[in-house]
Enzyme design. Structure first.
Site, short mmCIF file in Angstrom:
data_model
loop_
_atom_site.label_atom_id
_atom_site.label_comp_id
_atom_site.label_asym_id
_atom_site.label_seq_id
_atom_site.Cartn_x
_atom_site.Cartn_y
_atom_site.Cartn_z
N LYS A 167 0.85 -1.20 0.00
CA LYS A 167 0.00 0.00 0.00
C LYS A 167 0.88 1.25 0.00
CE LYS A 167 -1.77 2.76 2.97
NZ LYS A 167 -1.73 4.09 2.31
N GLU A 217 9.76 0.67 10.75
CA GLU A 217 10.82 1.67 10.55
C GLU A 217 10.14 3.01 10.74
OE1 GLU A 217 12.80 4.27 9.59
OE2 GLU A 217 13.02 3.73 7.49
N CYS A 222 13.41 10.22 7.60
CA CYS A 222 13.29 9.78 8.99
C CYS A 222 14.63 9.84 9.71
CB CYS A 222 12.72 8.37 9.05
SG CYS A 222 13.50 7.26 7.89
N GLU A 261 9.87 15.25 15.91
CA GLU A 261 10.29 15.08 14.53
C GLU A 261 9.50 16.07 13.67
OE1 GLU A 261 9.23 11.39 12.51
OE2 GLU A 261 11.19 11.42 11.55
#
Lengths: 316, 505
Positions: free
Chosen positions: B210, B284, B318, B415
């Protein structure tokens, strides 16, 4: 008699007329305590639960003893101690860690009879001797594994460009272990040793049905040169303490041995809140634990190590 | 808040004690003439169906959603929104393919299919790079030079493992898991698909992928490649949609493994969702990497590493080096050099070959970056940003850094996933380490020093899955990538990456 279930023994009450003094001398019983930070402690809750002998053998204790009922606070204290002990444990040379585990095997060998009797008392009976022998063999196995893990798990990557890139296996930190109810000794030994061989420290919840043998194992740990805080063992209800471990943010991973789907689900769900590495397993019969093809191996160590990849340029 | 003392420095003062030194004035020197990548030969269909069982199938949901270009706000195409029924069909197709042929196929045969994928990507790199930049907003030089070559490399690398798995686990026999559900993010759409699909197929699993709802386009090109190389039907199925589609996929009882790359928040939800299911999981997730620069580092190289570390891919990375930890004695020098360096960064049309920073992937992400950067200012940090002209349409955010950032500031903790750098200082290696590890994340870290012993000392103690020493943001299919702590678990790439796709006896 069913293994793994504490059966309340009917204590024969005798009248004063019938009472006879014990033959020889009155034995000195043991106060069972949890093993945390290298010390034997009671639960901060002050609570205990009772464990009765399933089979009677000539140990000093009365048939029923009181064992600490570990609390949430005990879990927190133990995790903090394990966390603080971890860098120094990993900081030792792998050779040194191996020698400490070998020393543990030596101590266990010296207490082989006592460990066996204790297991018989807890109901292991026919398998008790082979379980103890297997636990000693397994300790020797992991003693010799400490300085081989790196060789087996480290890789070097032929990355593009002028770089030298390697990946090493590092401990995760503090691992929470919920040992299986049976086998009380080998289940604990088999789940704790690969975790500490990989450089982690741990907080283990002892078998609920036979915690006394676990305490005996802790006495081996205490006299084995293992630094304080590397292995901490709590007694109490696995379902309660396992969930407390799962909720604790300083616990990096959990190894849970239980047939309770409810407990497994709760530990996995609570562990997700801090992205824990949770492995859950069905319990196994003692023969499977004794089988070295099943009960030990590199995979056991691998479960609780992290891969760290380091890149460095190469050039003048 | 404006004049609070941070790390012994007055945060409100100019970061430079020698502000009167000669400044480099670039003026219009960096206003390059545009060098636009041609899009004449790109034909994007108006509508894309689901790729299930080797066929393009209209969604049972009957619903389609748009994907727009973040650099022009123009609609590129519409995509089928897969509902639970569509997901079920895709999982069934993957199961059939697994049971009937893919799971049983000899590794050497599987390998050849995967090699074919790698080759087809190499042949179509230019076209793939263009649509990736159109759909996601990343600069063409990055999609052309990083995303596509690395994607091809990932398939090529993993193809070679397919018939060598017996060596990968010290003689222990490895078996595939079955159907892998793979949910990927929008920051590297094509590359993340490669990271997921290549190891899964090499190990003998089949896949339901997906893609992210803002970047589904290149996955359709990937499906066309699967058709072209005659990958057996159902080996890879692609279902487009948003969070609900992903949840339906992760929940599906026919799935044996879930692999997710994305935010830590969503990762935790997926992990909780899978509790008690015995499905395997690799995650992850997010990061807040420290890039640590010691006074003895090669400063100019470090500056390049800092710039690449945070501004690569608009900071939508990331493992971005979003916290700069500078040894106090060189703080002013580093900040001066950073100001000069960001002045040279070209931001604009992703299809311009000169562009360094492209468009922010979505309006939603732009709003988040703006909100967090504003919060940083409110927390007392000093903002520096390039004063470049931004295109009138699309989502843009100029390269930005903050000085005088306190450890507790939101820009030092959260983040941001954008081109925003938080600069902090330290005095000793121990302090640098303490600050670097003071985060729930643990994906990556950078260390810049000319002393080998210090570099290794730091590397051993940083709690992160990837340490870049005197370099940053380097990736390779042979090098394991993945996080410690709340940055997730499992690795992608290398021998270690195979572990997430096999059961070992």
């Amino acid at each position: 008699m069913e293994v793994g279930k504490a059966v309340k023994r009917v204590i024969d009450r005798v009248s004063a007329a019938e009472w006879q003094p014990p033959k020889g001398r009155l034995p000195v019983g043991k106060t069972y305590k949890m093993f945390v930070g290298g010390a034997f402690i009671r639960s901060e809750s002050g609570r205990t639960f009772q464990v009765s002998a399933i089979a009677d053998v000539s140990l000093a204790d009365p048939a029923t003893v009181n064992v600490p009922l570990g609390s949430r606070k005990d879990v927190r204290d133990a995790v903090l101690i394990a966390k603080n002990a971890q860098p120094a444990w990993w900081g030792r040379s792998a050779y040194n860690r191996g020698q400490i585990l070998y020393r543990l095997a030596e101590v266990m060998e010296a207490r082989r009879e006592e460990l066996t009797q204790s297991l018989v008392r807890g109901g292991a009976d026919k398998t008790a001797q082979s379980e103890v022998d297997s636990a000693i063999e397994r300790t020797v196995y992991y003693a010799g594994f400490c300085d081989k893990v790196a060789a087996l798990l480290t890789t070097q990557s032929p990355t593009g460009g002028p770089h030298f890139t390697f990946s090493v296996a590092e401990p995760m930190g503090v691992v929470g272990i919920v040992a299986p109810p049976q086998p009380a000794l080998l289940g604990l030994v088999s789940s704790v040793l690969p975790v500490i061989a990989g450089g982690n420290t741990c907080v283990a919840i002892a078998s609920e049905s036979d915690p006394r043998t676990s305490v005996l194992f802790c006495e081996c740990l205490a006299t084995s040169d293992l630094p304080a805080g590397v292995v901490n063992v709590l007694t109490g209800q696995a379902a309660d303490l396992g969930v407390q471990l799962a909720k604790h943010r300083d616990v990096a991973g959990i190894d849970l041995w239980s047939d309770s789907n409810e407990l497994r689900m709760q530990v996995e769900r609570d562990g997700a809140e801090s992205v824990k590495r949770v492995t859950t397993h069905d319990t196994m019969p003692t023969e499977r634990w004794i089988d070295s093809a099943v009960g030990q191996g590199l995979g056991w160590v691998e479960r609780f190590v992290e891969t760290k990849t380091v890149w460095h340029p190469v050039g003048l | 808040m404006g004049n609070q003392i941070v790390n012994g420095r007055d945060a409100s003062a100019s970061p430079s004690k020698n502000a009167d030194r000669d400044r480099l004035e670039f003026g219009n020197a960096w206003a390059y003439a545009p060098s636009l990548e041609s899009t004449d030969h790109i034909r994007i269909p108006a509508r894309h169906e689901l790729f299930i069982g080797g066929k393009w199938q209209a969604p049972k949901s009957g619903v389609y959603f748009d994907s727009t270009s973040p650099s022009t706000d123009e609609k590129l195409s519409e995509f089928a929104e897969a509902n639970a029924e569509d997901v079920d069909l895709a999982v069934q197709a993957a199961r059939t393919a697994y049971d009937k042929y893919w799971g049983k196929m000899r590794g050497s045969e599987r390998a050849k299919y995967i090699f074919r994928i790698a080759r087809a990507i190499q042949e179509k790199t230019r076209e793939l790079a263009i649509i990736e930049s159109m759909d996601g907003g990343k600069p063409i030089k990055e999609s052309r030079d990083v995303d596509m070559p690395l994607s091809a490399a990932h398939y090529f690398y993993h193809a070679g493992w397919a018939d060598k798995l017996e060596y990968a686990f010290q003689g222990r026999k490895a078996r595939p898991l079955g159907v892998a559900a793979q949910i990927i993010p929008w920051n590297f759409p094509f590359l993340m698909a490669a990271w997921k699909i290549a190891p899964a197929l090499a190990c003998g699993n089949t896949v339901v992928l997906k893609p992210a709802e803002t970047t589904p386009l290149s996955a359709m090109w990937l499906a066309k490649i699967f058709e072209e190389i005659e990958l057996p039907p159902g080996v890879v199925n692609i279902v487009t949609g948003a969070g609900a589609t992903g949840e339906a996929l992760a929940r599906h009882p026919g799935v044996n493994k879930v692999a997710f790359t994305g935010s830590t928040d969503v990762g935790k939800k997926i992990q909780a969702l899978l509790a008690g299911t015995k499905k395997r999981l690799t995650l992850e997730l997010g990061g807040k990497a420290a890039n640590i620069i010691f006074a003895d580092a090669a400063i100019d190289q470090a500056i390049e590493g800092i710039i690449g570390g945070i501004y690569f891919n608009q900071g939508h990375v990331c493992c971005a080096g979003s916290r700069l930890l500078v040894e106090e004695s060189i703080h002013d020098l580093v900040v001066d050099k950073l100001r000069d360096r960001i002045a040279t960064i070209r931001i604009g049309n992703p299809l311009d070959k000169n562009t360094d920073i492209g468009a922010i992937n979505s309006r939603k992400q732009l709003d988040k970056i703006t909100r967090l950067a504003d919060a940083g200012e409110r927390d007392g940090a000093t903002r520096f940003a390039t004063k470049c002209d931004l295109p009138a349409k699309g989502n843009w955010f100029p390269p930005t850094f903050f000085t005088g950032v306190s450890q507790s500031s939101v820009i030092a903790r959260e983040e941001i996933f954008g081109p925003v750098l938080a600069v902090m200082t330290f005095r000793t290696p121990e302090e640098a380490l303490e600050k670097a590890n003071n985060t729930m994340y643990g994906l990556s870290a950078g260390v810049w020093t000319d002393k080998g012993a210090k570099s290794l000392w730091m590397s051993q103690r940083l709690n992160a899955g990837v340490i870049w020493s005197n370099t940053y943001n380097k990736f390779d299919p042979s090098a394991p990538f993945g996080g410690f702590k709340e940055s997730g678990f499992g690795r992608e790439g290398g021998r270690q990456g195979l572990r997430g796709y096999v059961e070992i006896d």
